[in-house]
Design a protein around this motif. Structure first.
Motif, PDB file in Angstrom:
ATOM      1  N   ALA A  69      -4.632  -6.117  12.498  1.00  0.00           N
ATOM      2  CA  ALA A  69      -3.278  -5.752  12.062  1.00  0.00           C
ATOM      3  C   ALA A  69      -2.940  -4.306  12.445  1.00  0.00           C
ATOM      4  O   ALA A  69      -1.782  -3.996  12.730  1.00  0.00           O
ATOM      5  CB  ALA A  69      -3.144  -5.952  10.553  1.00  0.00           C
ATOM      6  N   ARG A  70      -3.949  -3.423  12.460  1.00  0.00           N
ATOM      7  CA  ARG A  70      -3.712  -2.038  12.893  1.00  0.00           C
ATOM      8  C   ARG A  70      -3.185  -2.009  14.330  1.00  0.00           C
ATOM      9  O   ARG A  70      -2.239  -1.284  14.648  1.00  0.00           O
ATOM     10  CB  ARG A  70      -5.008  -1.229  12.862  1.00  0.00           C
ATOM     11  CG  ARG A  70      -5.437  -0.734  11.498  1.00  0.00           C
ATOM     12  CD  ARG A  70      -6.741   0.054  11.667  1.00  0.00           C
ATOM     13  NE  ARG A  70      -7.269   0.551  10.423  1.00  0.00           N
ATOM     14  CZ  ARG A  70      -7.057   1.780   9.942  1.00  0.00           C
ATOM     15  NH1 ARG A  70      -6.317   2.628  10.617  1.00  0.00           N
ATOM     16  NH2 ARG A  70      -7.581   2.152   8.795  1.00  0.00           N
ATOM     17  N   TRP A  86      -4.547   2.910   1.530  1.00  0.00           N
ATOM     18  CA  TRP A  86      -5.068   1.564   1.734  1.00  0.00           C
ATOM     19  C   TRP A  86      -6.494   1.622   2.261  1.00  0.00           C
ATOM     20  O   TRP A  86      -6.828   2.475   3.103  1.00  0.00           O
ATOM     21  CB  TRP A  86      -4.206   0.791   2.749  1.00  0.00           C
ATOM     22  CG  TRP A  86      -2.967   0.194   2.165  1.00  0.00           C
ATOM     23  CD1 TRP A  86      -2.649   0.097   0.839  1.00  0.00           C
ATOM     24  CD2 TRP A  86      -1.875  -0.385   2.889  1.00  0.00           C
ATOM     25  NE1 TRP A  86      -1.422  -0.506   0.699  1.00  0.00           N
ATOM     26  CE2 TRP A  86      -0.921  -0.821   1.938  1.00  0.00           C
ATOM     27  CE3 TRP A  86      -1.596  -0.582   4.244  1.00  0.00           C
ATOM     28  CZ2 TRP A  86       0.265  -1.439   2.297  1.00  0.00           C
ATOM     29  CZ3 TRP A  86      -0.414  -1.196   4.600  1.00  0.00           C
ATOM     30  CH2 TRP A  86       0.515  -1.621   3.631  1.00  0.00           C
ATOM     31  N   LYS A  87      -7.290   0.681   1.792  1.00  0.00           N
ATOM     32  CA  LYS A  87      -8.663   0.530   2.278  1.00  0.00           C
ATOM     33  C   LYS A  87      -8.615  -0.596   3.317  1.00  0.00           C
ATOM     34  O   LYS A  87      -8.579  -1.772   2.965  1.00  0.00           O
ATOM     35  CB  LYS A  87      -9.552   0.148   1.080  1.00  0.00           C
ATOM     36  CG  LYS A  87     -11.017   0.410   1.280  1.00  0.00           C
ATOM     37  CD  LYS A  87     -11.778   0.134  -0.021  1.00  0.00           C
ATOM     38  CE  LYS A  87     -13.226  -0.200   0.281  1.00  0.00           C
ATOM     39  NZ  LYS A  87     -13.947  -0.624  -0.954  1.00  0.00           N
ATOM     40  N   VAL A  88      -8.545  -0.230   4.585  1.00  0.00           N
ATOM     41  CA  VAL A  88      -8.415  -1.218   5.664  1.00  0.00           C
ATOM     42  C   VAL A  88      -9.420  -0.888   6.768  1.00  0.00           C
ATOM     43  O   VAL A  88      -9.549   0.277   7.153  1.00  0.00           O
ATOM     44  CB  VAL A  88      -6.987  -1.188   6.269  1.00  0.00           C
ATOM     45  CG1 VAL A  88      -6.866  -2.171   7.425  1.00  0.00           C
ATOM     46  CG2 VAL A  88      -5.939  -1.491   5.212  1.00  0.00           C
ATOM     47  N   HIS A  89     -10.138  -1.892   7.236  1.00  0.00           N
ATOM     48  CA  HIS A  89     -11.140  -1.664   8.273  1.00  0.00           C
ATOM     49  C   HIS A  89     -10.539  -0.985   9.515  1.00  0.00           C
ATOM     50  O   HIS A  89      -9.402  -1.260   9.876  1.00  0.00           O
ATOM     51  CB  HIS A  89     -11.780  -2.990   8.711  1.00  0.00           C
ATOM     52  CG  HIS A  89     -12.889  -3.406   7.804  1.00  0.00           C
ATOM     53  ND1 HIS A  89     -12.736  -4.369   6.839  1.00  0.00           N
ATOM     54  CD2 HIS A  89     -14.172  -2.970   7.700  1.00  0.00           C
ATOM     55  CE1 HIS A  89     -13.875  -4.526   6.171  1.00  0.00           C
ATOM     56  NE2 HIS A  89     -14.760  -3.685   6.674  1.00  0.00           N
ATOM     57  N   VAL A 129      -1.645   4.315   6.780  1.00  0.00           N
ATOM     58  CA  VAL A 129      -2.705   3.765   5.925  1.00  0.00           C
ATOM     59  C   VAL A 129      -3.182   4.825   4.937  1.00  0.00           C
ATOM     60  O   VAL A 129      -3.399   4.549   3.746  1.00  0.00           O
ATOM     61  CB  VAL A 129      -3.881   3.238   6.797  1.00  0.00           C
ATOM     62  CG1 VAL A 129      -5.088   2.901   5.927  1.00  0.00           C
ATOM     63  CG2 VAL A 129      -3.432   2.008   7.588  1.00  0.00           C
TER      64      VAL A 129
END
Lengths: 204, 204
Positions: free
Chosen positions: A121-122, A113-116, A108
């Motif tokens: 999905a992580r 990427w800006k991902v919580h 990430v």
């Protein structure tokens, strides 16, 4: 329209429609007499959405209820898409409890990427990498980078389709289509492309 | 090694190992005494493969048996990959009986893909398009072309990983990883990329 017409137009049996109403997937009709309810186009549309989620994505009735509820609570594009993505969590049971993975963090980070932190999905990705490692077929996270770049291009195509959609119900439907319903089609495209590519390289 | 060591090294209980042997997913050990069997590295490897298929891909025991059987019958790259792709058919129950779709034919033709007429992926794609049409959200096959091009690039990456693998068991394992095991990871990458792209465009 009466429930019989709703049934005819949707192809869903009256008994199943009543079941969806009891399970709060579908709002009840408007009572016009003691034992007579009227349904409209919004019921038909919602019924089709329910069938797509249950039939194509094989979601459970409970998960479908969660997805629909989350979507109806927001009219903001980013929030609606977030809800649609979040609702998929329930279908990824196995991944829900997975621990934080340094490999996924590195991927990430490399993709910027800006991902919580708690995105389902992580966990799904971490679980797959861990399983491959246990399988004796380790897949280093850097080997996923070209796949991540293609995923990014796919996501841009996805978001392009939501541009200009302003009606909240339309937006919710489109978000579900893009996140949930389209997944089997994308995997199918990859399988066909694999068959083709394999024939090109190794076929006779 | 004894069954207890196989259990320790694989993390699979002795009872489950015996169940897999009864169900013909795992070959029995080599008898060294009346009630004593020896297992080797090939058992360990196969056990890990079984766990990946059942745990990650949630395949049934029956489907897993079909996948493993199909793969063990061939040593040719194109055939092994074809078997791995074909075995997925069993997981696409809903699509198995779908009719031929002119839209899918048109897409395959436009991409100049060489794909079998009875490929399960064709049915999956046709079913998704049909469901979207019924949903009142028609997705014209030409809208899938950019997705198909990205799928083609993904398939090239996939096949690149099989280059140079000559050992039949290695090839079978890699083919399963690429076709079956990696699918949830690719969908997870797309979901993360969607979240990122959505944040870029609509986030605050």
């Amino acid at each position: 329209m009466r429930i019989s017409e709703l049934s005819n137009r949707s192809g869903v049996s009256v008994a199943t429609i009543k079941y969806y109403i009891r399970e709060e997937l579908l709002p009840p009709g408007h009572l016009t007499a003691a034992r007579q309810a009227e349904y409209d186009e919004s019921h038909l549309r919602r019924l089709r959405l329910i069938r797509a989620l249950i039939r194509i994505r094989k979601l459970s009735v409970n998960t479908t209820r969660d997805v629909l509820r989350a979507l109806s609570e927001s009219a903001d594009t980013h929030l609606v898409l977030g809800h649609a993505l979040g609702a998929i969590r329930a279908t990824d049971d196995g991944a829900a409890g997975a621990e934080r993975s340094p490999d996924v963090d590195a991927l990430v980070e490399a993709m910027r990427w800006k991902v919580h932190d708690d995105a389902a999905a992580r966990s799904t990705l971490a679980e797959t990498l861990e399983a491959l490692r246990k399988l004796g077929l380790p897949f280093h996270w850097t080997a996923l980078l070209p796949y991540a770049r293609l995923a990014e291009e796919t996501a841009r195509l996805d978001l392009d389709q939501l541009e200009g959609v302003t009606d909240p119900l339309d937006l919710a439907e489109q978000a579900i289509v893009l996140t949930v319903v389209l997944e089997p089609a994308l995997l199918a495209l990859r399988r066909m492309a694999q068959e083709h590519e394999s024939a090109l390289r190794h076929g006779d």
